[in-house]
Write an enzyme that holds these catalytic residues in place. Structure first.
Site, PDB file in Angstrom:
ATOM      1  N   MET A  11     -13.752  14.179 -46.812  1.00 19.03           N
ATOM      2  CA  MET A  11     -13.597  15.247 -45.821  1.00 19.03           C
ATOM      3  C   MET A  11     -14.860  16.086 -45.667  1.00 19.03           C
ATOM      4  O   MET A  11     -15.244  16.442 -44.554  1.00 19.03           O
ATOM      5  CB  MET A  11     -12.414  16.144 -46.211  1.00 19.03           C
ATOM      6  CG  MET A  11     -11.080  15.454 -46.144  1.00 19.03           C
ATOM      7  SD  MET A  11     -10.682  14.854 -44.496  1.00 19.03           S
ATOM      8  CE  MET A  11     -10.311  16.373 -43.659  1.00 19.03           C
ATOM      9  N   LYS A 188       1.501  22.358 -43.581  1.00 21.35           N
ATOM     10  CA  LYS A 188       0.674  21.209 -43.980  1.00 21.35           C
ATOM     11  C   LYS A 188       1.052  20.746 -45.380  1.00 21.35           C
ATOM     12  O   LYS A 188       1.037  19.535 -45.668  1.00 21.35           O
ATOM     13  CB  LYS A 188      -0.815  21.568 -43.908  1.00 21.35           C
ATOM     14  CG  LYS A 188      -1.761  20.458 -44.399  1.00 21.35           C
ATOM     15  CD  LYS A 188      -1.864  19.268 -43.449  1.00 21.35           C
ATOM     16  CE  LYS A 188      -2.414  17.987 -44.043  1.00 21.35           C
ATOM     17  NZ  LYS A 188      -3.830  17.882 -44.262  1.00 21.35           N
TER      18      LYS A 188
HETATM   19  P1  NAD Z   1     -12.736  13.257 -52.200  1.00 18.28           P
HETATM   20  O1  NAD Z   1     -12.084  12.815 -53.453  1.00 18.28           O
HETATM   21  O2  NAD Z   1     -13.210  12.240 -51.238  1.00 18.28           O
HETATM   22  O3  NAD Z   1     -13.971  14.201 -52.580  1.00 18.28           O
HETATM   23  C1  NAD Z   1     -13.794  15.354 -53.383  1.00 18.28           C
HETATM   24  C2  NAD Z   1     -14.868  15.353 -54.473  1.00 18.28           C
HETATM   25  O4  NAD Z   1     -14.632  14.275 -55.395  1.00 18.28           O
HETATM   26  C3  NAD Z   1     -16.277  15.142 -53.936  1.00 18.28           C
HETATM   27  O5  NAD Z   1     -17.124  15.999 -54.667  1.00 18.28           O
HETATM   28  C4  NAD Z   1     -16.578  13.687 -54.239  1.00 18.28           C
HETATM   29  O6  NAD Z   1     -17.956  13.428 -54.433  1.00 18.28           O
HETATM   30  C5  NAD Z   1     -15.810  13.490 -55.539  1.00 18.28           C
HETATM   31  N1  NAD Z   1     -15.439  12.090 -55.743  1.00 18.28           N
HETATM   32  C6  NAD Z   1     -14.878  11.250 -54.828  1.00 18.28           C
HETATM   33  N2  NAD Z   1     -14.666  10.031 -55.375  1.00 18.28           N
HETATM   34  C7  NAD Z   1     -15.114  10.110 -56.648  1.00 18.28           C
HETATM   35  C8  NAD Z   1     -15.182   9.176 -57.714  1.00 18.28           C
HETATM   36  N3  NAD Z   1     -14.735   7.922 -57.563  1.00 18.28           N
HETATM   37  N4  NAD Z   1     -15.694   9.597 -58.894  1.00 18.28           N
HETATM   38  C9  NAD Z   1     -16.140  10.868 -59.042  1.00 18.28           C
HETATM   39  N5  NAD Z   1     -16.091  11.799 -58.066  1.00 18.28           N
HETATM   40  C10 NAD Z   1     -15.592  11.426 -56.890  1.00 18.28           C
HETATM   41  O7  NAD Z   1     -11.738  14.317 -51.532  1.00 18.28           O
HETATM   42  P2  NAD Z   1     -11.271  14.440 -49.996  1.00 18.28           P
HETATM   43  O8  NAD Z   1     -10.352  13.325 -49.682  1.00 18.28           O
HETATM   44  O9  NAD Z   1     -12.454  14.694 -49.157  1.00 18.28           O
HETATM   45  O10 NAD Z   1     -10.379  15.752 -50.088  1.00 18.28           O
HETATM   46  C11 NAD Z   1     -10.919  17.047 -50.160  1.00 18.28           C
HETATM   47  C12 NAD Z   1      -9.774  18.033 -49.869  1.00 18.28           C
HETATM   48  O11 NAD Z   1      -9.331  17.794 -48.529  1.00 18.28           O
HETATM   49  C13 NAD Z   1      -8.543  17.823 -50.764  1.00 18.28           C
HETATM   50  O12 NAD Z   1      -7.901  19.046 -50.978  1.00 18.28           O
HETATM   51  C14 NAD Z   1      -7.666  16.920 -49.918  1.00 18.28           C
HETATM   52  O13 NAD Z   1      -6.295  17.013 -50.245  1.00 18.28           O
HETATM   53  C15 NAD Z   1      -7.946  17.488 -48.536  1.00 18.28           C
HETATM   54  N6  NAD Z   1      -7.662  16.577 -47.419  1.00 18.28           N
HETATM   55  C16 NAD Z   1      -7.988  15.264 -47.503  1.00 18.28           C
HETATM   56  C17 NAD Z   1      -7.732  14.433 -46.414  1.00 18.28           C
HETATM   57  C18 NAD Z   1      -8.120  12.981 -46.437  1.00 18.28           C
HETATM   58  O14 NAD Z   1      -7.706  12.242 -45.535  1.00 18.28           O
HETATM   59  N7  NAD Z   1      -8.909  12.514 -47.392  1.00 18.28           N
HETATM   60  C19 NAD Z   1      -7.144  14.963 -45.265  1.00 18.28           C
HETATM   61  C20 NAD Z   1      -6.868  16.324 -45.213  1.00 18.28           C
HETATM   62  C21 NAD Z   1      -7.140  17.127 -46.300  1.00 18.28           C
HETATM   63  C1  AOT Z   2      -3.004  13.545 -43.690  1.00 22.65           C
HETATM   64  N1  AOT Z   2      -3.563  13.252 -44.924  1.00 22.65           N
HETATM   65  O1  AOT Z   2      -3.860  15.348 -45.714  1.00 22.65           O
HETATM   66  C2  AOT Z   2      -3.648  14.335 -42.777  1.00 22.65           C
HETATM   67  O2  AOT Z   2      -4.736  12.345 -47.078  1.00 22.65           O
HETATM   68  O3  AOT Z   2      -4.509  14.261 -48.104  1.00 22.65           O
HETATM   69  C3  AOT Z   2      -4.437  13.545 -47.103  1.00 22.65           C
HETATM   70  C4  AOT Z   2      -3.931  14.156 -45.839  1.00 22.65           C
HETATM   71  C5  AOT Z   2      -3.053  14.581 -41.557  1.00 22.65           C
HETATM   72  C6  AOT Z   2      -1.834  14.008 -41.251  1.00 22.65           C
HETATM   73  C7  AOT Z   2      -1.216  13.188 -42.181  1.00 22.65           C
HETATM   74  C8  AOT Z   2      -1.811  12.950 -43.389  1.00 22.65           C
END
Ligand code: NAD
Ligand code: AOT
Length: 312
Positions: A11, A188
């Protein structure tokens, strides 16, 4: 507006790419050394709706931040929930009296952590329906579209929050100024409290979950517990609207998305955010005397799976 994205995972990378593409001065901070090394060497690489995109953005580890000279007007937090407090302890040197922090993490209660680092009126909270996935250090896959809802946590933060809305509009992030961000966050959290934990346990994507005969009952029971707890926090969640909102994802352009909890646990054997989503509802339920058996079971099942997998 100088923007520092803290947490350059899926993200953080998505938002950094969009803001950089719109001409903003964007710096990354990340705690995963392999990710820093890859981005420094080859740039941040994204498959953006099937198109290969590369952006060369400055990136620092938290340990380097003191010497980096980075100064942020806006910090966009995109760590995982369990990394947030530790990361902000380390990046204190770039937080000055005019710095605002925007938190779009999934889960409930992140303001309690962030208030230790910035005054309430410099805190902006929100949610996002954009999605992302990491395929390796420096590589992200970004499909579909989404939105952002945000609001200043205290009244004096409104002008800057509106500036962030304008900046995000320029970056094509589809922002909306929320009139009740607490409601947006709980709504959410219902999305993640259903889709993230169930898809991680069942090892499926959103569309596959939606095709099961049990999906509707699971969703309704879990959302009912969120709503029962939320009333004690002054929120009247519209359960039917929220059920329809979650169920709509089963056939939307994100049906093929594996929620981030699935990516963490099943794919990467990492600890999950469960204690900030279903687990947060269980803790609050205990405090208010509200039974939350579905959320309690989901929380414990995820923790059991974390142990079986040896998640770290
Ligand atoms: P992510 O795990 O991709 O990244 C978060 C951190 O973890 C970063 O600093 C990244 O470098 C580190 N990281 C990732 N993979 C790693 C590994 N294999 N080893 C060590 N470190 C690692 O997190 P994200 O999916 O970007 O989520 C960030 C926030 O946004 C969370 O609260 C999540 O719930 C929320 N979110 C995620 C999504 C989605 O689709 N991914 C959607 C909406 C909200
Ligand atoms: C999501 N996914 O929030 C976002 O992967 O943590 C996640 C996340 C928008 C709608 C449905 C799922």
């Amino acid at each position: 507006m100088k923007i520092t994205v803290v947490g350059a995972g899926g993200m953080g990378s998505r938002f950094a790419l969009a803001l950089h593409g719109a001409g903003f001065d964007v710096t990354l901070v990340d705690g995963w050394q392999a990710n820093i090394d890859a981005i420094r060497k080859d740039g941040l690489q994204a498959e953006l709706n099937g198109e290969h995109v590369v952006a060369h953005l400055p990136i620092y580890s938290p340990q380097e931040i003191d010497q980096s000279g980075v100064s942020a007007d806006l910090i966009v937090a995109f760590t995982k929930s369990n990394q947030l407090g530790g990361m902000f302890e380390q990046i204190r040197p770039i937080i000055h009296k005019d710095t605002y922090v925007l938190c779009l993490l999934n889960g409930i209660g992140h303001e309690d952590v962030l208030e230790r680092f910035v005054p309430k009126d410099h805190l902006i909270l929100g949610i996002t329906m954009w999605t992302a996935g990491m395929t390796g250090p420096g590589h992200v896959v970004l499909n579909g579209s989404g939105e952002v809802e945000l609001q200043n946590f205290a009244p004096a933060g409104e002008p800057f929050a509106l500036d962030v809305v304008t900046a995000f509009e320029k970056a094509g992030l589809n922002p909306k100024y929320s009139q009740n961000v607490k409601y947006s966050i709980w709504r959410k959290a219902c999305v993640n409290g259903t889709l993230n934990s169930l898809c991680a346990l069942l090892d499926c994507n959103i569309g596959e979950l939606g095709k099961t005969a049990q999906a509707e009952t699971f969703l309704r029971e879990i959302i009912a517990e969120f709503a029962a707890v939320a009333t004690h926090e002054g929120l009247d969640l519209d359960q039917e609207e929220i059920y329809q909102h979650v169920a709509a994802t089963f056939t939307a352009n994100i049906a093929g998305h594996y929620p981030s909890m699935h990516q963490d646990l099943v794919v990467n054997h990492r600890l999950t955010e469960i204690d900030f989503i279903n687990g947060a509802v269980v803790r609050k339920g205990e405090k208010y005397g509200v039974a939350t058996p579905h959320n309690a079971l989901l929380t414990q099942l995820i923790h059991a799976k974390e142990q079986l997998i040896g998640a770290k």
